[in-house]
Write a protein that holds these residues in place. Structure first.
Motif, PDB file in Angstrom:
ATOM      1  N   SER A  99       0.859  -1.193   0.000  1.00 54.13           N
ATOM      2  CA  SER A  99       0.000   0.000   0.000  1.00 54.13           C
ATOM      3  C   SER A  99       0.891   1.237   0.000  1.00 54.13           C
ATOM      4  O   SER A  99       1.177   1.825   1.042  1.00 54.13           O
ATOM      5  CB  SER A  99      -0.935  -0.036   1.202  1.00 54.13           C
ATOM      6  OG  SER A  99      -1.776  -1.171   1.117  1.00 54.13           O
ATOM      7  N   GLN A 102       5.473   3.645   1.156  1.00 56.33           N
ATOM      8  CA  GLN A 102       5.564   3.861   2.609  1.00 56.33           C
ATOM      9  C   GLN A 102       5.433   2.543   3.361  1.00 56.33           C
ATOM     10  O   GLN A 102       6.136   2.295   4.337  1.00 56.33           O
ATOM     11  CB  GLN A 102       4.466   4.834   3.073  1.00 56.33           C
ATOM     12  CG  GLN A 102       4.504   5.181   4.562  1.00 56.33           C
ATOM     13  CD  GLN A 102       5.675   6.077   4.949  1.00 56.33           C
ATOM     14  OE1 GLN A 102       6.153   6.875   4.168  1.00 56.33           O
ATOM     15  NE2 GLN A 102       6.143   5.931   6.179  1.00 56.33           N
ATOM     16  N   GLN A 103       4.550   1.676   2.899  1.00 59.74           N
ATOM     17  CA  GLN A 103       4.366   0.397   3.592  1.00 59.74           C
ATOM     18  C   GLN A 103       5.620  -0.468   3.484  1.00 59.74           C
ATOM     19  O   GLN A 103       6.016  -1.120   4.454  1.00 59.74           O
ATOM     20  CB  GLN A 103       3.146  -0.348   3.036  1.00 59.74           C
ATOM     21  CG  GLN A 103       2.790  -1.566   3.860  1.00 59.74           C
ATOM     22  CD  GLN A 103       1.488  -2.219   3.445  1.00 59.74           C
ATOM     23  OE1 GLN A 103       1.269  -2.524   2.279  1.00 59.74           O
ATOM     24  NE2 GLN A 103       0.605  -2.439   4.396  1.00 59.74           N
ATOM     25  N   GLU A 106       8.125   0.820   6.058  1.00 62.17           N
ATOM     26  CA  GLU A 106       7.835   0.416   7.435  1.00 62.17           C
ATOM     27  C   GLU A 106       8.131  -1.071   7.624  1.00 62.17           C
ATOM     28  O   GLU A 106       8.734  -1.477   8.628  1.00 62.17           O
ATOM     29  CB  GLU A 106       6.370   0.736   7.757  1.00 62.17           C
ATOM     30  CG  GLU A 106       6.053   0.867   9.226  1.00 62.17           C
ATOM     31  CD  GLU A 106       5.672  -0.436   9.901  1.00 62.17           C
ATOM     32  OE1 GLU A 106       5.629  -0.462  11.135  1.00 62.17           O
ATOM     33  OE2 GLU A 106       5.418  -1.441   9.198  1.00 62.17           O
ATOM     34  N   ALA A 132       8.726   6.338  10.483  1.00 65.89           N
ATOM     35  CA  ALA A 132       8.304   4.934  10.473  1.00 65.89           C
ATOM     36  C   ALA A 132       9.354   4.059  11.151  1.00 65.89           C
ATOM     37  O   ALA A 132       9.025   3.154  11.924  1.00 65.89           O
ATOM     38  CB  ALA A 132       8.068   4.465   9.038  1.00 65.89           C
TER      39      ALA A 132
ATOM     40  N   ILE B 260      -0.746   8.480  14.302  1.00 67.94           N
ATOM     41  CA  ILE B 260       0.708   8.558  14.076  1.00 67.94           C
ATOM     42  C   ILE B 260       1.227   7.201  13.586  1.00 67.94           C
ATOM     43  O   ILE B 260       2.054   7.137  12.675  1.00 67.94           O
ATOM     44  CB  ILE B 260       1.437   8.985  15.373  1.00 67.94           C
ATOM     45  CG1 ILE B 260       0.920  10.352  15.833  1.00 67.94           C
ATOM     46  CG2 ILE B 260       2.936   9.051  15.132  1.00 67.94           C
ATOM     47  CD1 ILE B 260       1.454  10.785  17.188  1.00 67.94           C
ATOM     48  N   ILE B 261       0.731   6.126  14.176  1.00 70.83           N
ATOM     49  CA  ILE B 261       1.159   4.797  13.733  1.00 70.83           C
ATOM     50  C   ILE B 261       0.741   4.567  12.281  1.00 70.83           C
ATOM     51  O   ILE B 261       1.514   4.065  11.467  1.00 70.83           O
ATOM     52  CB  ILE B 261       0.593   3.705  14.669  1.00 70.83           C
ATOM     53  CG1 ILE B 261       1.322   3.751  16.025  1.00 70.83           C
ATOM     54  CG2 ILE B 261       0.737   2.315  14.039  1.00 70.83           C
ATOM     55  CD1 ILE B 261       0.837   2.728  17.035  1.00 70.83           C
ATOM     56  N   GLN B 263       0.230   6.800   9.989  1.00 76.46           N
ATOM     57  CA  GLN B 263       1.030   7.632   9.107  1.00 76.46           C
ATOM     58  C   GLN B 263       2.359   6.959   8.759  1.00 76.46           C
ATOM     59  O   GLN B 263       2.777   6.965   7.601  1.00 76.46           O
ATOM     60  CB  GLN B 263       1.291   8.968   9.795  1.00 76.46           C
ATOM     61  CG  GLN B 263       1.679  10.030   8.799  1.00 76.46           C
ATOM     62  CD  GLN B 263       1.783  11.389   9.444  1.00 76.46           C
ATOM     63  OE1 GLN B 263       2.041  11.496  10.650  1.00 76.46           O
ATOM     64  NE2 GLN B 263       1.599  12.417   8.656  1.00 76.46           N
ATOM     65  N   GLY B 264       2.980   6.339   9.735  1.00 78.90           N
ATOM     66  CA  GLY B 264       4.217   5.608   9.467  1.00 78.90           C
ATOM     67  C   GLY B 264       3.988   4.345   8.660  1.00 78.90           C
ATOM     68  O   GLY B 264       4.827   3.942   7.862  1.00 78.90           O
ATOM     69  N   ALA B 265       2.824   3.728   8.862  1.00 78.68           N
ATOM     70  CA  ALA B 265       2.576   2.411   8.250  1.00 78.68           C
ATOM     71  C   ALA B 265       2.246   2.509   6.767  1.00 78.68           C
ATOM     72  O   ALA B 265       2.737   1.706   5.966  1.00 78.68           O
ATOM     73  CB  ALA B 265       1.440   1.702   8.984  1.00 78.68           C
ATOM     74  N   ASP B 266       1.379   3.444   6.391  1.00 82.86           N
ATOM     75  CA  ASP B 266       1.015   3.538   4.963  1.00 82.86           C
ATOM     76  C   ASP B 266       0.439   4.899   4.563  1.00 82.86           C
ATOM     77  O   ASP B 266      -0.211   5.002   3.530  1.00 82.86           O
ATOM     78  CB  ASP B 266       0.045   2.408   4.568  1.00 82.86           C
ATOM     79  CG  ASP B 266      -1.304   2.486   5.306  1.00 82.86           C
ATOM     80  OD1 ASP B 266      -1.520   3.444   6.079  1.00 82.86           O
ATOM     81  OD2 ASP B 266      -2.150   1.595   5.091  1.00 82.86           O
ATOM     82  N   LEU B 267       0.679   5.908   5.358  1.00 85.83           N
ATOM     83  CA  LEU B 267       0.205   7.289   5.130  1.00 85.83           C
ATOM     84  C   LEU B 267      -1.315   7.430   5.214  1.00 85.83           C
ATOM     85  O   LEU B 267      -1.816   8.260   5.957  1.00 85.83           O
ATOM     86  CB  LEU B 267       0.679   7.853   3.786  1.00 85.83           C
ATOM     87  CG  LEU B 267       2.188   7.953   3.557  1.00 85.83           C
ATOM     88  CD1 LEU B 267       2.477   8.549   2.156  1.00 85.83           C
ATOM     89  CD2 LEU B 267       2.895   8.778   4.619  1.00 85.83           C
ATOM     90  N   GLN B 268      -2.047   6.569   4.493  1.00 87.52           N
ATOM     91  CA  GLN B 268      -3.513   6.671   4.455  1.00 87.52           C
ATOM     92  C   GLN B 268      -4.057   5.436   3.768  1.00 87.52           C
ATOM     93  O   GLN B 268      -3.356   4.772   3.029  1.00 87.52           O
ATOM     94  CB  GLN B 268      -3.923   7.902   3.643  1.00 87.52           C
ATOM     95  CG  GLN B 268      -3.396   7.828   2.194  1.00 87.52           C
ATOM     96  CD  GLN B 268      -4.131   8.697   1.203  1.00 87.52           C
ATOM     97  OE1 GLN B 268      -3.617   9.697   0.742  1.00 87.52           O
ATOM     98  NE2 GLN B 268      -5.348   8.281   0.850  1.00 87.52           N
TER      99      GLN B 268
END
Lengths: 394, 394
Positions: A99, A102-103, A106, A132, B260-261, B263-268
């Motif tokens: 996804s 960014q995914q 992380e 992340a 916040i988590i 956002q680090g994981a996949d932004l949206q």
């Protein structure tokens, strides 16, 4: 309520910068703070056809659960189109869908980093990646850059002396935030070092195909002989970011672990996004679409750099990106771009202060400018306003 | 390649069960192993209109980045429709969108659990949650269930004696894998215990609205007075799972950390999925759609339980779910459902062996049956085949 968070969650704070940036969203402000693709280039009309086609052809498949690895035809397209353009020759089996990239970022920290291990990155580096990574409580070593990217000798020094380096994170093409691009021979050398010191390289490449002059650089992954380079790609900047489609290209052993991590994280990426993206790529020419984007961004880049040279104090340095979305400005030592932003906002112009891009802090005398998402007229006007503010300090 | 994974990634192995289940995908096998919604009920025709509408109304918004919290109109719809149906009265500000409830599950362990902390769950519990939790290296305490769900006295004993319990994970409605539903007074009591012992409850509720007899139970969250209950919802079972739309409803302090988590994981989560889901909910009546699903699943459930009573050895016990997707079968002690599956596959019928639903192992004399995704004819035929296999052991 005195709730007890995990140590990793305690460490995650709402970004101060993010709060500040909320101010930049007011309509009268000319904001160079974003990182958005230009929305006027999104192929909305084409997507209307695409949606009808995927729902006609396999409506159920579009709405049902699918595999964690991702929609096979999309993985094949990525292998045959995007990876080939990066100089990498693989099949869809070597790709999994994430996804957004960014995914993949992380997941990489989750996969390689124990608490207290070191992540090596460029100095500065992408704030969203650093945040992340922080959840896994690493140490960061920043490697200095010159106009050819990360200085590889300094990287090797670090790898020699620090056995706790578990991951090298790099954005070799039109880096976020600096716009700097790593030279081809450094890419080759970096792939060799990864293998020599047995440290995985996470090559994050969202901007590589948005090159305004010349052709796409070969990726670090294209120099990888034995699987130490993990490539993260995304359609966010070349197609659209609202469909959350990125990918990981890695060796089978590593890819299998990413699949297990993804299964725990969210089972799979959106079936709808995956099929819509695949159908668009089958029906239309993304290469031509990228050419259109490059033309627009290239003009905006030129205009922004020219305006900086015209309206900023002469002593101020800036990078000269030949692709991507960002330029990077260096003020004289001692100035705080965060403080100056407050003044800039009064003049109705905004940027991202540079401090947060340095994981170990300091270096606040920089800021990032985005040129992809702004009309030419506003670029000139915004840089003019910013110059006026900066002259107060020079 | 001797790559060094993090300890958490080392611990993640490809599931043996998952490999076995690949065999169940062969077309001639009648598989009760899945957990898929019935695809013939997906509103494909309606989605074609929805897609045109969202792209006409705001094509750019559908393709551009959006906020981490999620699409505001969708959050409002969830608050006003789904949460109200669960007895919870909140606004869209109390909701964030996740990529399925699986993402909320994973985030919860990331948020609350340090290595070595205890997660309390039902015995057995959802395998996909247990696997997601494992990445954070917790201990598990399993709480026995009766026909009214988790036995609350046993839970309180654990909370009294174990100060390392950092999270209680429960699926109160038509639990996966057992189909058991927690009684309303236990829900109330559980909310009180959470507050008394200051341990957050993760209420995972994918099936609650799929109730075949009577009306939806009030959620545990509806009894929550001071924010210790975190509610995870999803459209995967009431609308469709291919659009990855789940949500978290929690107190502001906790919700902010989840943001916040995320956002680090996949932004949206996907802008497309979110807008398509919101538009469907605005245009059509999900309540009516859920009624259609309940009618079909209810009939299948009845037929499956009746067939079990007819074709299985009389000593074999099973649960009597009045909603959801699953029934749970208990064989006599000493039998291995994993071994018996090999024989069942020869007879072209499959289920999920129960062992993996017990986080601390053992208890392999159970298996899970899914009835949502299978024609009535096949349900009868499959249970008949399975009975034939089971009679060899009785």
């Amino acid at each position: 309520m005195e709730i007890s968070f995990s140590q990793r969650a305690e460490g995650l704070k709402a970004s101060e910068i993010r709060e500040l940036l909320k101010l930049t969203e007011m309509p009268e402000i000319i904001s160079f703070a974003g990182g958005l693709p230009a929305p006027e280039l999104f192929p909305v009309k084409e997507m209307k056809k695409v949606m009808q086609n995927i729902l006609d052809e396999d409506g159920i498949g579009t709405m049902q659960y699918s595999t964690t690895e991702g929609f096979k035809p999309l993985r094949e397209i990525i292998a045959n189109q995007r990876m080939v353009n990066s100089g990498v020759h693989v099949t869809g089996d070597d790709i999994i869908i994430t996804s957004g990239s960014q995914q993949g970022i992380e997941f990489s920290a989750k996969m390689f980093v124990n608490e207290g291990d070191t992540i090596v990155c460029e100095s500065p580096s992408y704030m969203g990646a650093l945040n992340a990574f922080r959840a896994y409580r690493p140490k960061f070593t920043e490697i200095e850059m010159d106009e050819n990217g990360m200085i590889i000798e300094k990287l090797e020094e670090e790898l020699k002396k620090n056995k706790k380096v578990k991951m090298i994170y790099t954005i070799p093409d039109f880096q976020n935030p600096t716009g700097i691009t790593m030279s081809d021979d450094r890419r080759k050398k970096l792939a060799e070092l990864a293998s020599k010191y047995k440290v995985p390289v996470i090559e994050d490449n969202p901007y590589g195909e948005l090159i305004f002059e010349g052709t796409t650089h070969p990726s670090i992954k294209s120099f990888d002989k034995d699987g130490w380079v993990i490539y993260l790609g995304t359609y966010s900047k070349t197609f659209c970011p609202g469909f959350r489609i990125g990918w990981i290209c890695a060796s089978p052993e590593v890819l299998q672990k990413y699949v297990i991590i993804k299964q725990g994280a969210d089972l799979q990426s959106s079936s709808l996004d995956q099929r819509a993206t695949a159908k668009f790529m089958e029906t239309y020419d993304l290469g031509k679409h990228i050419d259109d984007i490059k033309k627009v961004y290239g003009k905006r880049r030129t205009l922004m750099l020219r305006s900086i040279d015209e309206y900023f104090p002469k002593e101020i340095k800036h990078t000269n990106p030949y692709g991507g979305l960002f330029a990077w400005v260096e003020l004289k030592e001692g100035l705080s771009s965060k403080k100056i932003l407050e003044e800039a906002l009064k003049e109705k112009v905004a940027y991202v202060p540079g401090g947060s891009f340095f994981p170990n802090g300091g270096r606040d005398n920089h800021f990032r400018l985005n040129y992809s998402c702004m009309s030419e007229e506003k670029i000139v006007e915004g840089i003019k306003r910013l110059g006026k503010v900066l002259y107060k300090y020079y």
